[in-house]
Write an enzyme that holds these catalytic residues in place. Structure first.
Site, PDB file in Angstrom:
ATOM      1  N   HIS A  52      -5.184  -3.274  -2.674  1.00  0.00           N
ATOM      2  CA  HIS A  52      -4.756  -2.381  -3.759  1.00  0.00           C
ATOM      3  C   HIS A  52      -4.554  -3.128  -5.081  1.00  0.00           C
ATOM      4  CE1 HIS A  52      -4.204   1.151  -1.241  1.00  0.00           C
ATOM      5  NE2 HIS A  52      -3.738   0.330  -0.320  1.00  0.00           N
TER       6      HIS A  52
ATOM      7  N   LYS B  42     -11.763   0.602  -2.412  1.00  0.00           N
ATOM      8  CA  LYS B  42     -10.751   1.289  -3.209  1.00  0.00           C
ATOM      9  C   LYS B  42     -11.191   1.318  -4.676  1.00  0.00           C
ATOM     10  CE  LYS B  42      -7.531   1.033   0.415  1.00  0.00           C
ATOM     11  NZ  LYS B  42      -6.795   0.183   1.330  1.00  0.00           N
TER      12      LYS B  42
ATOM     13  N   SER C 101       0.795  -1.223   0.000  1.00  0.00           N
ATOM     14  CA  SER C 101       0.000   0.000   0.000  1.00  0.00           C
ATOM     15  C   SER C 101       0.829   1.275   0.000  1.00  0.00           C
ATOM     16  CB  SER C 101      -0.947   0.004   1.193  1.00  0.00           C
ATOM     17  OG  SER C 101      -0.244  -0.215   2.401  1.00  0.00           O
TER      18      SER C 101
HETATM   19  C1  LIG Z   1      -6.985   0.030   2.771  1.00  0.00           C
HETATM   20  C2  LIG Z   1      -6.411  -1.255   3.118  1.00  0.00           C
HETATM   21  C3  LIG Z   1      -7.111  -2.146   3.935  1.00  0.00           C
HETATM   22  C4  LIG Z   1      -8.373  -1.766   4.637  1.00  0.00           C
HETATM   23  O1  LIG Z   1      -9.465  -1.693   3.799  1.00  0.00           O
HETATM   24  P1  LIG Z   1     -10.693  -0.786   4.216  1.00  0.00           P
HETATM   25  O2  LIG Z   1     -11.812  -1.275   3.383  1.00  0.00           O
HETATM   26  O3  LIG Z   1     -10.311   0.621   3.954  1.00  0.00           O
HETATM   27  O4  LIG Z   1     -10.934  -1.008   5.682  1.00  0.00           O
HETATM   28  C5  LIG Z   1      -6.561  -3.395   4.124  1.00  0.00           C
HETATM   29  N1  LIG Z   1      -5.388  -3.745   3.573  1.00  0.00           N
HETATM   30  C6  LIG Z   1      -4.685  -2.905   2.807  1.00  0.00           C
HETATM   31  C7  LIG Z   1      -3.401  -3.356   2.203  1.00  0.00           C
HETATM   32  C8  LIG Z   1      -5.172  -1.624   2.566  1.00  0.00           C
HETATM   33  O5  LIG Z   1      -4.463  -0.768   1.849  1.00  0.00           O
END
Ligand SMILES: *Cc1c(COP(=O)(O)O)cnc(C)c1O
Length: 388
Positions: A205, A236, A177
């Site tokens: 991601h 995302k 991330s």
């Molecule tokens: C954003 C993210 C999460 C969490 O996801 P949300 O739906 O925002 O709670 C988990 N793992 C990674 C690698 C992320 O970047």
């Protein structure tokens, strides 16, 4: 109260203080703040689906039909019909026997890891894994062994030397991330097979971002069926909210019975789940969105490289610009904001001290002229701050 004021003062002195700012989205990649419009280079809205009219209509239709809230946990009365549809379609998308949707990606991760790992188990975890994976490991009572980032020989050595009475698990981000690199999944699969370990990959991601049709890291490497636990988020690239686990039917049934963050929370609203369904349908109908995203990511990386930044080439939309100190990252982000660009200054504890960075997140909804202009501004600011 003193421990709090002390903490906050110290955070402020070290440029680590955090606060929320209010932004008004104009479209998928522009936001308004104090009556000024900014180009958003900090969002994970990789495909721009938050503002796709079909997705927006699906959400509003669901709210008008089923109401605004689900009113209960999924195992009680909160499991409205959009959930069934979404989990079915997600399983088809991920090409797994089943999926289970949690209220956020964070909750999917902590619920899955703490539900799967017991005291006798050993979890091998990449040092740059996302905080939600780290928290899942902390909640699980298993032993945690951290391996150097994407370092297969280090992991092999640790797996070889760490005794284990129960199950071994390997946990990694699919696309990291804060660095935007891709986990060496073929090697991880080999090691997992060698040690009969369960491989857990977080595709937050990667979903909608890499692999054919945006199906994620496993599909990107053609390793379908080799990764036992695939995690993902709907928040995302899919532009909605919620997290999911994809895998075998048994895994899904087990987590429905065991994952506390699944059991003890209110189900997502009909609008949210309907938006995820519509986003997924949109993605399946328009896989070119993923190609556009990858082309924009490649273009931006090339522009930055031409400007003299040390940027690794690749197709992921997460592009870190190394800065070093938190203060410098914050000052550069502030200067870029004054020029109409919204970039995040990533600082400890999100990353290690001394590795603060500006993080660019590219979207399929950006146009390349805007991206090129942004790179010019970033270059000028980097020169002024002496990091180029
Ligand atoms: C954003 C993210 C999460 C969490 O996801 P949300 O739906 O925002 O709670 C988990 N793992 C990674 C690698 C992320 O970047």
């Amino acid at each position: 109260m003193k421990f709090m004021t002390d903490y906050l003062e110290q955070a402020q002195q070290q440029a680590l203080y955090r606060e929320v700012t209010t932004l008004e989205p104009v479209d998928a990649v522009h936001v308004r703040s104090d009556s000024r419009v900014y180009l958003n280079l900090a969002s994970n809205n990789y495909l721009g689906l938050t503002h796709c009219p079909i997705v927006q209509q699906a959400a509003s239709h669901a709210a008008l039909t089923y109401g605004t809230g689900s009113g209960g946990a999924r195992l009680i009365t909160g499991n409205h019909a959009y959930y069934t549809k979404l989990e079915h379609e997600l399983a088809a998308f991920k090409q797994t026997e089943g999926t289970v949707v949690f209220s956020t990606g964070y909750m999917a991760n902590i619920g899955a890891i703490s539900g799967l790992a017991t005291q006798a188990d050993v979890i091998f975890s990449d040092e740059l894994n996302h905080a939600s994976l780290i928290d899942g490991c902390r909640l699980a009572k298993a032993r945690i062994v951290v391996y150097r980032h994407c370092d297969i020989s280090h992991l092999a050595e640790l797996m070889n030397t760490t005794p284990c009475q129960g199950n071994r698990m390997i946990i990694t981000d699919g696309v990291f991330s804060m660095d935007g690199d891709i986990a060496p999944l073929p090697d991880l699969v080999k090691l997992a097979e060698q040690y009969k370990a369960i491989l857990i990959v977080d595709d937050a991601h990667a979903t909608g971002v890499i692999g054919p049709g945006g199906r994620g890291t496993t599909a990107h490497f053609g390793l379908e069926g080799k990764v036992q636990v695939q995690l993902g988020t709907l928040s995302k690239a899919l532009g909605s909210e919620g997290g999911f686990v994809a895998g075998s039917r048994i895994l899904i049934d087990y987590l429905i019975n065991r994952a506390r963050s699944f059991i003890f929370t209110t189900a997502l609203s009909p609008a949210t789940v309907a938006a995820s369904c519509a986003a997924l349908t949109r993605l399946k109908a328009q896989p070119a969105l993923v190609a556009t995203l990858q082309a924009n990511a490649l273009f931006t990386r090339q522009c930055l490289t031409k400007a003299g930044f040390a940027i690794s080439q690749g197709i992921t939309p997460i592009i870190p610009i190394p800065v070093g100190s938190a203060k410098l990252a914050l000052a550069m982000a502030a200067e870029l904001k004054s020029q109409g660009l919204l970039l995040s200054a990533i600082r400890p504890p999100t990353v290690q001290p001394g590795t603060s960075r500006l993080r660019l997140a590219v979207s399929a909804a950006h146009d390349q002229a805007e991206l090129a202009d942004a790179v010019c501004k970033i270059t000028a600011v980097a020169q002024r701050f002496d990091i180029l």
